[in-house]
Design a protein around this motif. Structure first.
Motif, mmCIF file in Angstrom:
data_model
loop_
_atom_site.group_PDB
_atom_site.id
_atom_site.type_symbol
_atom_site.label_atom_id
_atom_site.label_comp_id
_atom_site.label_asym_id
_atom_site.label_seq_id
_atom_site.Cartn_x
_atom_site.Cartn_y
_atom_site.Cartn_z
ATOM 1 N N GLY A 1 0.825 -1.228 0.000
ATOM 2 C CA GLY A 1 0.000 0.000 0.000
ATOM 3 C C GLY A 1 0.846 1.259 0.000
ATOM 4 N N THR A 2 0.277 2.345 -0.537
ATOM 5 C CA THR A 2 1.012 3.609 -0.576
ATOM 6 C C THR A 2 0.590 4.542 0.559
ATOM 7 O OG1 THR A 2 -0.658 4.677 -1.960
ATOM 8 C CG2 THR A 2 1.127 3.531 -3.101
ATOM 9 N N GLY A 3 -0.524 4.216 1.227
ATOM 10 C CA GLY A 3 -1.019 5.101 2.280
ATOM 11 C C GLY A 3 -1.760 6.309 1.711
ATOM 12 N N LEU A 4 -1.997 6.308 0.383
ATOM 13 C CA LEU A 4 -2.647 7.469 -0.240
ATOM 14 C C LEU A 4 -4.053 7.147 -0.737
ATOM 15 C CD1 LEU A 4 0.358 8.878 -2.309
ATOM 16 C CD2 LEU A 4 -0.581 9.798 -0.197
ATOM 17 N N GLY A 5 -4.403 5.835 -0.767
ATOM 18 C CA GLY A 5 -5.674 5.417 -1.367
ATOM 19 C C GLY A 5 -6.890 6.144 -0.797
ATOM 20 N N LEU A 6 -6.989 6.190 0.519
ATOM 21 C CA LEU A 6 -8.190 6.795 1.106
ATOM 22 C C LEU A 6 -8.218 8.324 0.976
ATOM 23 C CD1 LEU A 6 -8.903 4.639 4.295
ATOM 24 C CD2 LEU A 6 -10.074 4.594 2.091
ATOM 25 N N SER A 7 -7.016 8.959 0.875
ATOM 26 C CA SER A 7 -7.021 10.412 0.614
ATOM 27 C C SER A 7 -7.587 10.643 -0.778
ATOM 28 C CB SER A 7 -5.614 11.003 0.617
ATOM 29 O OG SER A 7 -4.909 10.608 1.723
ATOM 30 N N ILE A 8 -7.211 9.771 -1.722
ATOM 31 C CA ILE A 8 -7.742 9.898 -3.091
ATOM 32 C C ILE A 8 -9.262 9.717 -3.066
ATOM 33 C CG2 ILE A 8 -7.762 8.773 -5.374
ATOM 34 C CD1 ILE A 8 -4.734 8.311 -5.033
ATOM 35 N N VAL A 9 -9.727 8.699 -2.327
ATOM 36 C CA VAL A 9 -11.172 8.434 -2.231
ATOM 37 C C VAL A 9 -11.909 9.678 -1.714
ATOM 38 C CG1 VAL A 9 -12.907 7.110 -0.937
ATOM 39 C CG2 VAL A 9 -10.920 5.939 -1.936
ATOM 40 N N ARG A 10 -11.390 10.256 -0.629
ATOM 41 C CA ARG A 10 -12.079 11.407 -0.034
ATOM 42 C C ARG A 10 -12.119 12.591 -1.005
ATOM 43 N NH1 ARG A 10 -9.584 14.456 4.809
ATOM 44 N NH2 ARG A 10 -8.638 15.467 3.027
#
Ligand code: ADP
Length: 254
Positions: free
Chosen positions: A212-221
């Motif tokens: 994981g990059t740790g950025l997925g959920l920031s992109i989702v939001r």
């Protein structure tokens, strides 16, 4: 005589605000540099090891080469997520919204994700909730696709073998709501408020393992908000997590 321009106390506030923004920017650059440094160091160590044994031990060499490939993939994912996020953050809403059939987007995401669910022995199910015929919203199809793909990918990553992931959608005249529910490891209640922050991971070691990059959920939001919508999460540790994306309908966003 009346003086023009900001008062002294207003100037002070804006200087403080400027310092705050600069600090956010510095923290971001520091985080990105740190995140890039880790795979870059692994790449160098792997390449050095490969050079050392390439003539003597072909099996070990193959192993290092495969590791090199997976670290390179991870670095590419990180860079592409960072570019997506920078683009999403630079616009407050979708620039040229077009009618998008959310159900069609979900079908595409589900078929792309099916192989990785199968590899993990997970049931990946689609359920239409309610009897709406129309799931159109105004938006950007690519962004919506990457938002749902991130949610389904996470659900698969954080659900142990034998579990299930269910995607469902319902629509009325005001909105389309999509739910991605898994029977996975869940998220501790204390950590829930932070999971949409860039680079935040509940468990760093596990996230590294899953690539994981740790950025997925920031992109989702950002995608949800740029569409005038929002994303919410409910989770119970050890039982599972449900993300709900709420997207306003066509007539609401005009
Ligand atoms: P990552 O690339 O680490 O998955 P994300 O931004 O997509 O980063 O998610 C942030 C963190 O939220 C993850 O590291 C994980 O700890 C947690 N998380 C996200 N989705 C789920 C889920 N479906 N189940 C459990 N934890 C999750």
């Amino acid at each position: 005589m009346l003086k023009d321009g900001p008062r002294e106390d207003e100037l002070e506030v804006s200087a403080r605000e400027l310092r705050r923004i600069n600090k956010i920017r510095r923290d971001f650059v520091a985080n990105v540099s740190h995140e890039l440094k880790t795979p870059a160091t692994s790449l160098r160590l792997l390449a050095e090891s490969l050079v050392e044994i390439i003539d003597e031990d072909p099996d070990q060499a193959r192993y290092f080469a495969l590791q090199l490939k997976s670290e390179t993939d991870r670095l590419s994912r990180l860079i592409s997520d960072l570019l997506d996020l920078t683009h999403l953050e630079s616009e407050e809403k979708v620039t040229d919204p077009e009618p998008v059939d959310v159900r069609g987007v979900l079908m595409g995401v589900l078929s792309r994700m099916r192989p990785s669910a199968r590899r993990k022995g997970l049931a990946l199910r689609w359920r239409r909730a309610g009897d709406a015929a129309d799931y159109t919203v105004m938006g950007d199809e690519t962004q919506l696709g990457s938002m749902f793909a991130n949610l389904v990918d996470n659900a698969i990553k954080y659900t142990p073998e034998g579990g299930s992931v269910e995607v469902s959608a319902e629509a009325d005249e005001k909105s389309v709501r999509v739910r991605v529910a898994d029977t996975g490891i869940g998220i501790p209640e204390k950590k829930l408020p932070r999971i949409f922050e860039r680079f935040y991971r509940v468990d760093k070691a596990r996230s590294k393992e899953t690539g994981g990059t740790g950025l997925g959920l920031s992109i989702v939001r950002h995608v949800a908000e740029n569409h005038g919508g929002k994303v919410t999460v409910e989770s119970t540790e050890g039982e599972g997590t449900t993300f709900t994306v709420y997207l306003p309908r066509e007539d609401q966003t005009r």
